[in-house]
Design an enzyme around this catalytic site. Structure first.
Site, PDB file in Angstrom:
ATOM      1  N   ASP A 382       0.750  -1.101  -0.094  1.00 19.65           N
ATOM      2  CA  ASP A 382      -0.120   0.480  -0.148  1.00 19.65           C
ATOM      3  C   ASP A 382       0.682   1.375   0.061  1.00 19.65           C
ATOM      4  OD1 ASP A 382      -2.404  -2.162   0.194  1.00 19.65           O
ATOM      5  OD2 ASP A 382      -2.641  -1.462   2.048  1.00 19.65           O
TER       6      ASP A 382
HETATM    7  P1  NAP Z   1       1.078  -3.717   2.987  1.00 24.60           P
HETATM    8  O1  NAP Z   1       0.295  -2.658   2.727  1.00 24.60           O
HETATM    9  O2  NAP Z   1      -0.252  -4.697   4.609  1.00 24.60           O
HETATM   10  O3  NAP Z   1       0.990  -5.675   1.900  1.00 24.60           O
HETATM   11  C1  NAP Z   1       2.677  -6.517   2.787  1.00 24.60           C
HETATM   12  C2  NAP Z   1       2.621  -7.376   1.866  1.00 24.60           C
HETATM   13  O4  NAP Z   1       3.417  -7.992   1.973  1.00 24.60           O
HETATM   14  C3  NAP Z   1       1.502  -7.931   1.001  1.00 24.60           C
HETATM   15  O5  NAP Z   1       1.121  -7.516  -0.189  1.00 24.60           O
HETATM   16  C4  NAP Z   1       1.646  -9.207   0.699  1.00 24.60           C
HETATM   17  O6  NAP Z   1       2.061  -9.662  -0.462  1.00 24.60           O
HETATM   18  C5  NAP Z   1       3.376  -9.298   1.322  1.00 24.60           C
HETATM   19  N1  NAP Z   1       3.984 -10.471   2.308  1.00 24.60           N
HETATM   20  C6  NAP Z   1       3.555 -10.574   3.684  1.00 24.60           C
HETATM   21  N2  NAP Z   1       3.809 -11.885   3.580  1.00 24.60           N
HETATM   22  C7  NAP Z   1       4.978 -11.586   3.085  1.00 24.60           C
HETATM   23  C8  NAP Z   1       6.782 -12.445   3.211  1.00 24.60           C
HETATM   24  N3  NAP Z   1       6.666 -13.444   4.005  1.00 24.60           N
HETATM   25  N4  NAP Z   1       7.406 -11.824   2.124  1.00 24.60           N
HETATM   26  C9  NAP Z   1       7.566 -11.147   1.573  1.00 24.60           C
HETATM   27  N5  NAP Z   1       6.195 -10.724   1.542  1.00 24.60           N
HETATM   28  C10 NAP Z   1       4.981 -10.865   1.460  1.00 24.60           C
HETATM   29  O7  NAP Z   1       2.158  -3.758   4.168  1.00 24.60           O
HETATM   30  P2  NAP Z   1       2.557  -2.034   4.075  1.00 24.60           P
HETATM   31  O8  NAP Z   1       3.129  -1.353   2.310  1.00 24.60           O
HETATM   32  O9  NAP Z   1       3.785  -2.687   5.137  1.00 24.60           O
HETATM   33  O10 NAP Z   1       1.251  -1.180   4.034  1.00 24.60           O
HETATM   34  C11 NAP Z   1       0.962  -1.248   5.878  1.00 24.60           C
HETATM   35  C12 NAP Z   1      -0.764  -1.100   6.008  1.00 24.60           C
HETATM   36  O11 NAP Z   1      -0.946  -1.538   6.793  1.00 24.60           O
HETATM   37  C13 NAP Z   1      -1.208   0.157   5.445  1.00 24.60           C
HETATM   38  O12 NAP Z   1      -2.138   0.121   4.472  1.00 24.60           O
HETATM   39  C14 NAP Z   1      -1.699   1.082   6.800  1.00 24.60           C
HETATM   40  O13 NAP Z   1      -2.421   2.023   6.335  1.00 24.60           O
HETATM   41  C15 NAP Z   1      -1.727   0.038   7.086  1.00 24.60           C
HETATM   42  N6  NAP Z   1      -1.762  -0.544   8.750  1.00 24.60           N
HETATM   43  C16 NAP Z   1      -0.376   0.302   9.386  1.00 24.60           C
HETATM   44  C17 NAP Z   1      -0.705   0.562  10.577  1.00 24.60           C
HETATM   45  C18 NAP Z   1       0.711   1.106  11.290  1.00 24.60           C
HETATM   46  O14 NAP Z   1       0.589   2.069  12.793  1.00 24.60           O
HETATM   47  N7  NAP Z   1       1.874   1.386  10.622  1.00 24.60           N
HETATM   48  C19 NAP Z   1      -1.906  -0.399  11.207  1.00 24.60           C
HETATM   49  C20 NAP Z   1      -2.383  -0.498  10.822  1.00 24.60           C
HETATM   50  C21 NAP Z   1      -3.080   0.035   9.621  1.00 24.60           C
HETATM   51  P3  NAP Z   1       1.408 -11.317  -0.408  1.00 24.60           P
HETATM   52  O15 NAP Z   1       1.407 -11.898   0.121  1.00 24.60           O
HETATM   53  O16 NAP Z   1       2.067 -11.487  -1.898  1.00 24.60           O
HETATM   54  O17 NAP Z   1       3.703 -11.857  -0.502  1.00 24.60           O
END
Ligand code: NAP
Length: 455
Positions: A382
């Protein structure tokens, strides 16, 4: 004795604040946590010395149960489940504040400002923080849908429930309210917490968790005021102020106002409006990716939730050291909401010994992507999705992203075609200058290290 106890409270408060201060630097953060923990333990001991304290056996039993539960869950919880843990602990704080308010309201011994602080402050805010945090916990733990939940006339209903809760709260102020009224007040406040949290979801969860943290602190501070307890006032105010600042920072990171988070229905999935992304995802062999990075002048590494799941931070450090030893400039770009809790990436990368000079915030590094040879995205989705800039119907539209799409080449490590937290397709993965490295983050980075050693 009472003066001695108040003096001891001030010592614990001082220790608590100094502990918090130490948490501002990675070098002193661990000792800061210890200081703050000791301060809280001391406050409990001091409270036990209060003259005329009853039910010591019950208090000790409660402390024992709490310590065992916290110790076991704290040791067992995985880093990736930390946000749920934070949500549940916030909720416990709010619940405790609401429970104290309930007991005092049933006793009916307070009046005036004390009653207002107790009912509206401790009771209402504490109950909302409790039930809201429990819903946030359920969403993050996957017990209920993490997406925003909507139903007809939701906003008017929420408003009505809040007004009813306030009216019940006001009717308690004379200190002689019937038990049924007190119970109804708490039920309505709890229902409001649930209703307020249901429509929040997707990428907004970090904001709502820090908001409940702030509310819990405020509820405790109000109660400290009502009960004349300096330790509760100071600890509650510190938590409330820190939580409010964090909420503002998180909302700013999402480029949204708090009102918009609470009432805007952000994160509402409009998949019909998002449309298909043209093109296809192209893969690259680890060997070629290693050559690309080896001959790059600069590589920016972007990490995300997948890195945390795979615990790939130590391997990433090895990769970064190896590249630097070959004369490649390596920088890490940190998105404020990457991962699942504020500061998630900073904590993991610091744990792996990557120095803070290598870590750059979004504003510091975003202009650099356009003159970067290779961006290596590890388990992030994201936070690097260009639709946040280009597609007004996207649920993450308006959230600032790391401009990986502007770099000369983007390499993406992820296991397959899984979406991120917001549950949407990523335009970056389909771009001409993007290549996919499918695999678990830790094993893929290990492969890259092996290949690099041979270049
Ligand atoms: P993300 O958008 O959740 O994407 C994580 C990606 O990691 C997934 O597309 C997944 O694709 C891949 N993944 C999962 N396990 C993996 C592994 N073992 N090895 C390699 N890849 C792996 O992560 P982000 O870019 O860090 O964004 C964070 C999101 O969480 C945002 O939308 C944010 O608003 C939200 N959020 C953040 C918080 C905070 O405080 N930081 C709290 C709650 C929500 P595959 O399945 O294809 O591997």
């Amino acid at each position: 004795m009472e003066h001695l106890i108040q003096a001891a409270y001030f010592i614990t408060i001082l220790l608590f604040i100094l502990g918090l201060k130490r948490m501002s630097s990675p070098a002193t953060a661990r000792s800061g946590i210890t200081w703050a923990g000791v301060a809280m333990g001391l406050a409990v001991v001091v409270t036990m010395l209060w003259p005329g304290l009853h039910n010591i056996g019950l208090i000790l039993t409660a402390i024992f149960i709490g310590v065992v539960l916290a110790w076991v869950s704290g040791r067992k919880v995985k880093m990736t489940n930390m946000p749920q843990m934070v949500a549940i602990y916030n909720g416990m704080g709010g619940g405790a504040a609401a429970a104290i308010a309930a007991v005092e309201l049933l006793r009916g011994e307070m009046d005036g400002m004390g009653m207002i602080a107790l009912s509206v402050g401790g009771g209402l805010i504490g109950a909302i923080a409790f039930s809201g945090s429990m819903i946030a916990f359920g969403k993050l733990q996957g017990l209920i849908s993490g997406r925003p939940i909507f139903f007809p006339a939701q906003k008017p209903l929420n408003l009505v429930v809040l007004i009813v809760a306030l009216l019940f709260g006001a009717s308690l102020l004379d200190g002689e309210a019937a038990t049924t009224l007190i119970l109804l007040f708490f039920v309505v406040a709890l229902v409001f917490g649930v209703l307020m949290t249901l429509p929040i979801g997707g990428a907004d969860m970090p904001v709502v968790i820090s908001l409940y943290n702030a509310l819990t602190g405020m509820a405790v501070a109000f109660e400290g005021f009502a009960m004349g307890n300096a330790a509760m006032i100071v600890a509650g105010t510190v938590v409330g102020a820190a939580g409010t600042l964090l909420t503002q920072l998180m909302a700013k990171a999402m480029n949204r106002s708090l009102a918009n988070v609470l009432f805007g229905g952000f994160g509402k999935v409009q998949s019909e409006a998002q449309g298909e992304i043209a093109g296809s995802m192209r893969t690259i062999e680890p060997e070629d990716a290693a050559i690309m990075m080896r001959y790059a002048e600069k590589v920016i590494i972007v990490t995300g939730y997948g890195m945390a799941v795979a615990q790939a931070q130590h391997k990433i450090r090895e990769l970064s050291d190896l590249l630097e030893s070959r004369g490649v400039k390596v920088k890490f770009a940190i998105h404020p909401v990457a991962g699942r809790m504020p500061g998630h990436m900073n904590v993991l990368l610091a744990e792996a010994g990557i120095s803070y000079e290598h870590l750059y915030d979004l504003e510091e590094i975003n202009a650099e992507f356009s003159n970067t040879d290779v961006s290596l995205v590890i388990g992030a989705n994201d936070v690097v999705n260009p639709v946040a800039r280009s597609n007004p119907s996207s649920p993450i539209y308006g959230m600032p992203i790391l401009n990986v799409d502007q770099s000369n080449n983007a390499l993406i490590i992820k296991r397959g075609k899984g979406t991120g937290f917001a549950g949407i397709e990523n335009e970056l993965f389909y771009k001409d200058n993007t290549r996919m490295l499918y695999g678990d983050a830790q094993s893929m980075v290990s492969e890259l290290i092996q290949e690099l050693k041979q270049v």
